[in-house]
Design a protein around this motif. Structure first.
Motif, PDB file in Angstrom:
ATOM      1  N   ILE A  54       0.838  -1.190   0.000  1.00 42.52           N
ATOM      2  CA  ILE A  54       0.000   0.000   0.000  1.00 42.52           C
ATOM      3  C   ILE A  54       0.879   1.248   0.000  1.00 42.52           C
ATOM      4  O   ILE A  54       1.641   1.479   0.941  1.00 42.52           O
ATOM      5  N   TYR A  55       0.738   2.058  -1.037  1.00 40.00           N
ATOM      6  CA  TYR A  55       1.490   3.307  -1.142  1.00 40.00           C
ATOM      7  C   TYR A  55       0.512   4.472  -1.026  1.00 40.00           C
ATOM      8  O   TYR A  55      -0.325   4.690  -1.890  1.00 40.00           O
ATOM      9  N   THR A  56       0.637   5.179   0.080  1.00 42.62           N
ATOM     10  CA  THR A  56      -0.348   6.208   0.420  1.00 42.62           C
ATOM     11  C   THR A  56       0.036   7.592  -0.067  1.00 42.62           C
ATOM     12  O   THR A  56      -0.760   8.522   0.015  1.00 42.62           O
ATOM     13  N   GLY A  57       1.287   7.751  -0.571  1.00 44.38           N
ATOM     14  CA  GLY A  57       1.798   9.102  -0.724  1.00 44.38           C
ATOM     15  C   GLY A  57       2.064   9.654   0.658  1.00 44.38           C
ATOM     16  O   GLY A  57       2.387   8.921   1.593  1.00 44.38           O
ATOM     17  N   GLY A  58       1.910  10.954   0.830  1.00 50.21           N
ATOM     18  CA  GLY A  58       2.185  11.577   2.117  1.00 50.21           C
ATOM     19  C   GLY A  58       0.967  11.633   3.013  1.00 50.21           C
ATOM     20  O   GLY A  58      -0.172  11.521   2.567  1.00 50.21           O
ATOM     21  N   ILE A  59       1.226  11.761   4.302  1.00 52.45           N
ATOM     22  CA  ILE A  59       0.178  12.048   5.278  1.00 52.45           C
ATOM     23  C   ILE A  59       0.138  13.563   5.458  1.00 52.45           C
ATOM     24  O   ILE A  59       1.178  14.209   5.531  1.00 52.45           O
ATOM     25  N   PHE A  60      -1.058  14.136   5.491  1.00 52.25           N
ATOM     26  CA  PHE A  60      -1.197  15.591   5.602  1.00 52.25           C
ATOM     27  C   PHE A  60      -0.243  16.200   6.628  1.00 52.25           C
ATOM     28  O   PHE A  60       0.373  17.237   6.379  1.00 52.25           O
ATOM     29  N   ASP A  61      -0.137  15.564   7.800  1.00 51.51           N
ATOM     30  CA  ASP A  61       0.643  16.142   8.893  1.00 51.51           C
ATOM     31  C   ASP A  61       2.090  16.412   8.518  1.00 51.51           C
ATOM     32  O   ASP A  61       2.736  17.289   9.089  1.00 51.51           O
ATOM     33  N   TYR A  62       2.620  15.651   7.561  1.00 54.28           N
ATOM     34  CA  TYR A  62       4.043  15.763   7.225  1.00 54.28           C
ATOM     35  C   TYR A  62       4.296  16.448   5.889  1.00 54.28           C
ATOM     36  O   TYR A  62       5.387  16.976   5.662  1.00 54.28           O
TER      37      TYR A  62
END
Length: 309
Positions: free
Chosen positions: A147-155
């Motif tokens: 699973i490749y989510t890209g970035g998490i908003f927080d970071y």
């Protein structure tokens, strides 16, 4: 076409940043969830149990035979723990062996970030370790999903949580795919139990902005605030990934400086935060009716998010 099929999913790392929304969503979907933990006396673990999860206490998760016993009858083993060197090079190979011994059908290693499969060997220390693990998974013959989510908003969206200023990196025109942690949990829960995703990568691709677009929105949304800005060039990042030391200096950081600059190189110089290879399925194609809980535009207009109030 997506067809729901109830499965038995074992989760290691259920109380973590990714593991918590993922486990909640697996339970909401109606799967039989086994939460593996070293300590069952945990508030989050108790909450999962109240929702119907089976809590499996394992004092020594580095014992492959013991883990194999606990994994009997499991369809999917999900590793949602942070991908440190120790986890990827020592723990996950043991859990993989245990899953194979127990007859688990699908192994989902800790990824949930940059697209490791599209990254070249040597581009970043963290990703080399993950690529070595991938080969062990493929050689084992077990089914897999990455699973490749890209970035998490927080970071990945400009905010003042981790830096004293708004910091940009490398090529500011590269597309940056980012998602709210709740959307990551919901989409990953769908993907790891979806028959279509067996032996495939899944790339979350609902939201995308460049760093320049993010900064422009910050300036528009908060015109009276005098932000400080700092930029690390592609040249600086390229050099730092080879010369930085093995200390952990980043605020709230977990990676060593060398590992962190390798991640920045991959995301902001090479542009592999997200990738769309032949073995990769797009989440927008798999789940076209899914509505995200928050867009990056909404997050960038939220003062509580920007200033971490």
């Amino acid at each position: 076409m997506y067809t729901f099929r109830k499965q038995v999913v074992a989760v290691i790392g259920a109380t973590g940043q990714v593991g918590t929304p993922l486990t909640n969503n697996l339970l909401a979907l109606g799967h039989e969830v086994r939460v593996f933990t070293r300590d069952s006396k945990n508030e989050k673990i108790a909450t999962f149990e109240e929702q119907g999860a089976n809590v499996v206490e394992v004092k020594n998760m580095m014992n492959a035979d013991l883990m194999a016993q606990k994994l009997e009858g499991v369809d999917v083993l999900l590793c949602a723990v942070p991908g440190s060197k120790k986890i990827v090079t020592e723990a996950e190979p043991i859990w993989l062996d245990a899953a194979v011994k127990a007859g688990v059908k699908r192994f989902v290693p800790t990824e949930f970030g940059s697209h490791t499969r599209a990254i070249n060997w040597g581009d970043g220390v963290v990703f080399d370790h993950k690529k070595e693990l991938h080969q062990k998974i493929f050689d084992s013959g077990i089914g897999w999903t990455l699973i490749y989510t890209g970035g998490i908003f927080d970071y990945f969206l400009p905010n003042l949580r981790f830096f004293r200023s708004i910091v940009t990196f490398g090529n500011c025109e590269l597309p940056i795919h980012t998602h709210h942690i709740n959307d990551i949990g919901a989409l990953a829960a769908l993907a790891i139990t979806d028959d279509r995703t067996l032996n495939h990568c899944v790339q979350l691709d609902f939201n995308v902005l460049t760093q320049n677009e993010m900064v422009a929105q910050i300036k528009t949304n908060f015109p009276d605030h005098e932000f400080e800005y700092e930029h690390y060039s592609s040249e600086f990042i390229t050099d730092a990934r080879n010369t930085a030391g093995d200390v952990v200096s980043a605020k709230k950081g977990a990676e060593t400086d060398r590992e962190r600059w390798g991640i920045n190189y991959v995301n902001y110089v090479v542009g592999k935060l997200a990738a769309f290879t032949d073995e990769t399925l797009r989440a927008t194609k798999l789940y076209p009716d899914y509505q995200v809980t928050m867009t990056p535009q909404q997050a960038l207009a939220d003062a509580d998010f920007i200033f971490d109030k």
